[in-house]
Design a protein around this motif. Structure first.
Motif, PDB file in Angstrom:
ATOM      1  N   GLU A 165       0.675  -1.356   0.093  1.00 28.54           N
ATOM      2  CA  GLU A 165      -0.007   0.108   0.060  1.00 28.54           C
ATOM      3  C   GLU A 165       0.917   1.193  -0.108  1.00 28.54           C
ATOM      4  OE1 GLU A 165      -2.125  -0.616   3.843  1.00 28.54           O
ATOM      5  OE2 GLU A 165      -3.655  -1.748   2.632  1.00 28.54           O
ATOM      6  N   TYR A 166       0.413   2.310  -0.746  1.00 32.90           N
ATOM      7  CA  TYR A 166       1.489   3.488  -0.708  1.00 32.90           C
ATOM      8  C   TYR A 166       0.928   4.667  -0.800  1.00 32.90           C
ATOM      9  CZ  TYR A 166       2.730  -0.769  -3.515  1.00 32.90           C
ATOM     10  OH  TYR A 166       3.081  -1.821  -4.042  1.00 32.90           O
ATOM     11  N   LEU A 167       1.814   5.859  -0.697  1.00 34.33           N
ATOM     12  CA  LEU A 167       1.089   7.214  -0.603  1.00 34.33           C
ATOM     13  C   LEU A 167       1.456   7.845  -1.775  1.00 34.33           C
ATOM     14  CD1 LEU A 167       2.106   7.878   3.068  1.00 34.33           C
ATOM     15  CD2 LEU A 167      -0.015   7.228   2.020  1.00 34.33           C
ATOM     16  N   CYS A 168       0.852   8.927  -2.261  1.00 32.51           N
ATOM     17  CA  CYS A 168       1.086   9.813  -3.335  1.00 32.51           C
ATOM     18  C   CYS A 168       2.063  10.782  -2.842  1.00 32.51           C
ATOM     19  CB  CYS A 168      -0.187  10.598  -3.830  1.00 32.51           C
ATOM     20  SG  CYS A 168      -0.656  11.773  -2.688  1.00 32.51           S
ATOM     21  N   ILE A 169       2.585  11.639  -4.042  1.00 30.95           N
ATOM     22  CA  ILE A 169       3.644  12.323  -3.379  1.00 30.95           C
ATOM     23  C   ILE A 169       3.416  13.372  -2.225  1.00 30.95           C
ATOM     24  CG2 ILE A 169       5.410  14.380  -4.189  1.00 30.95           C
ATOM     25  CD1 ILE A 169       5.894  12.412  -6.518  1.00 30.95           C
ATOM     26  N   PRO A 170       2.342  14.245  -2.476  1.00 32.47           N
ATOM     27  CA  PRO A 170       1.964  15.047  -1.419  1.00 32.47           C
ATOM     28  C   PRO A 170       1.474  14.492  -0.159  1.00 32.47           C
ATOM     29  CG  PRO A 170       0.728  15.401  -3.706  1.00 32.47           C
ATOM     30  CD  PRO A 170       1.289  14.129  -3.782  1.00 32.47           C
ATOM     31  N   CYS A 171       1.134  13.509  -0.106  1.00 35.25           N
ATOM     32  CA  CYS A 171       1.160  12.570   1.194  1.00 35.25           C
ATOM     33  C   CYS A 171       2.053  12.192   2.000  1.00 35.25           C
ATOM     34  CB  CYS A 171      -0.151  11.510   1.221  1.00 35.25           C
ATOM     35  SG  CYS A 171      -1.933  12.067   0.537  1.00 35.25           S
ATOM     36  N   LEU A 172       2.966  11.717   0.972  1.00 36.59           N
ATOM     37  CA  LEU A 172       4.189  11.381   1.552  1.00 36.59           C
ATOM     38  C   LEU A 172       5.018  12.460   1.973  1.00 36.59           C
ATOM     39  CD1 LEU A 172       6.074   8.768   1.664  1.00 36.59           C
ATOM     40  CD2 LEU A 172       6.858   9.298  -0.676  1.00 36.59           C
ATOM     41  N   ASP A 203       3.751  14.914   3.563  1.00 41.26           N
ATOM     42  CA  ASP A 203       3.199  15.321   4.951  1.00 41.26           C
ATOM     43  C   ASP A 203       3.889  14.290   5.776  1.00 41.26           C
ATOM     44  OD1 ASP A 203       1.755  17.442   4.048  1.00 41.26           O
ATOM     45  OD2 ASP A 203      -0.280  16.099   4.489  1.00 41.26           O
ATOM     46  N   TYR A 204       3.623  12.993   5.348  1.00 38.59           N
ATOM     47  CA  TYR A 204       4.174  12.044   6.094  1.00 38.59           C
ATOM     48  C   TYR A 204       5.901  12.076   6.910  1.00 38.59           C
ATOM     49  CZ  TYR A 204       5.680   7.017   7.068  1.00 38.59           C
ATOM     50  OH  TYR A 204       6.120   6.104   8.044  1.00 38.59           O
ATOM     51  N   PHE A 205       6.723  12.748   5.703  1.00 38.38           N
ATOM     52  CA  PHE A 205       7.973  13.179   6.276  1.00 38.38           C
ATOM     53  C   PHE A 205       8.089  14.244   6.598  1.00 38.38           C
ATOM     54  CE2 PHE A 205       9.107   9.518   3.251  1.00 38.38           C
ATOM     55  CZ  PHE A 205       9.686   8.676   4.278  1.00 38.38           C
ATOM     56  N   LYS A 206       6.923  15.149   6.693  1.00 38.26           N
ATOM     57  CA  LYS A 206       6.869  16.673   7.082  1.00 38.26           C
ATOM     58  C   LYS A 206       8.078  17.491   6.405  1.00 38.26           C
ATOM     59  CE  LYS A 206       4.212  15.983  10.850  1.00 38.26           C
ATOM     60  NZ  LYS A 206       3.406  15.419  10.310  1.00 38.26           N
ATOM     61  N   CYS A 207       8.308  16.993   4.908  1.00 40.96           N
ATOM     62  CA  CYS A 207       8.973  17.785   4.085  1.00 40.96           C
ATOM     63  C   CYS A 207       8.254  18.340   3.036  1.00 40.96           C
ATOM     64  CB  CYS A 207      10.260  16.991   3.598  1.00 40.96           C
ATOM     65  SG  CYS A 207       9.905  15.578   2.544  1.00 40.96           S
ATOM     66  N   GLU A 210       8.875  18.897  -3.114  1.00 38.63           N
ATOM     67  CA  GLU A 210      10.146  19.361  -3.944  1.00 38.63           C
ATOM     68  C   GLU A 210      11.143  18.428  -3.564  1.00 38.63           C
ATOM     69  OE1 GLU A 210      12.309  22.106  -6.684  1.00 38.63           O
ATOM     70  OE2 GLU A 210      10.105  21.628  -6.337  1.00 38.63           O
ATOM     71  N   VAL A 211      11.323  18.115  -2.096  1.00 31.89           N
ATOM     72  CA  VAL A 211      12.399  17.398  -1.748  1.00 31.89           C
ATOM     73  C   VAL A 211      12.267  15.941  -2.418  1.00 31.89           C
ATOM     74  CG1 VAL A 211      13.334  16.019   0.250  1.00 31.89           C
ATOM     75  CG2 VAL A 211      12.713  18.463   0.266  1.00 31.89           C
ATOM     76  N   ILE A 212      10.917  15.381  -2.629  1.00 35.90           N
ATOM     77  CA  ILE A 212      10.487  14.137  -2.929  1.00 35.90           C
ATOM     78  C   ILE A 212      10.841  14.029  -4.414  1.00 35.90           C
ATOM     79  CG2 ILE A 212       8.803  12.629  -3.240  1.00 35.90           C
ATOM     80  CD1 ILE A 212       7.926  13.289  -0.368  1.00 35.90           C
ATOM     81  N   HIS A 213      10.347  14.950  -5.262  1.00 34.67           N
ATOM     82  CA  HIS A 213      10.794  15.034  -6.608  1.00 34.67           C
ATOM     83  C   HIS A 213      12.191  14.847  -6.864  1.00 34.67           C
ATOM     84  CE1 HIS A 213       6.567  15.213  -8.173  1.00 34.67           C
ATOM     85  NE2 HIS A 213       6.400  16.266  -7.110  1.00 34.67           N
ATOM     86  N   SER A 214      12.964  15.825  -6.133  1.00 35.44           N
ATOM     87  CA  SER A 214      14.268  15.840  -6.437  1.00 35.44           C
ATOM     88  C   SER A 214      14.934  14.283  -6.047  1.00 35.44           C
ATOM     89  CB  SER A 214      15.086  17.120  -5.634  1.00 35.44           C
ATOM     90  OG  SER A 214      15.897  16.591  -4.671  1.00 35.44           O
ATOM     91  N   ARG A 215      14.232  13.670  -4.648  1.00 33.57           N
ATOM     92  CA  ARG A 215      14.980  12.290  -4.641  1.00 33.57           C
ATOM     93  C   ARG A 215      14.710  11.244  -5.794  1.00 33.57           C
ATOM     94  NH1 ARG A 215      18.389  10.055  -2.104  1.00 33.57           N
ATOM     95  NH2 ARG A 215      17.150   8.466  -0.881  1.00 33.57           N
ATOM     96  N   ILE A 216      13.566  11.364  -6.345  1.00 33.95           N
ATOM     97  CA  ILE A 216      12.978  10.692  -7.543  1.00 33.95           C
ATOM     98  C   ILE A 216      14.078  10.855  -8.568  1.00 33.95           C
ATOM     99  CG2 ILE A 216      11.350  10.275  -9.344  1.00 33.95           C
ATOM    100  CD1 ILE A 216       9.271  10.846  -7.085  1.00 33.95           C
TER     101      ILE A 216
END
Ligand SMILES: [Zn+2]
Length: 64
Positions: free
Chosen positions: A30-37, A39-43, A46-52
């Protein structure tokens, strides 16, 4: 694939599933979308897009 975000139920992109597996739990079903992820990481999203982007450039096999 018919995977949806566990929080907002948005249909997930392949990248969103891959980054979740990479950052949260390699065995997740089960997964989360980027906006929810973000929130989950409190980041920021942009940070997640750059990790991808980084992982794709490294040739990570989870990304298509
Ligand atoms: Zn979501």
């Amino acid at each position: 694939m018919g995977d949806y975000c566990q929080i907002c139920h948005k249909k997930l992109e392949r990248d969103e599933i891959a980054i979740y597996l990479k950052l949260v739990n390699r065995g997740a079903k089960e997964y989360l979308c980027i906006p929810c992820l973000a929130d989950y990481f409190k980041c920021s999203q942009e940070v997640i897009h750059s990790r991808i982007k980084d992982l794709k450039e490294m040739g990570c096999t989870l990304f298509g």
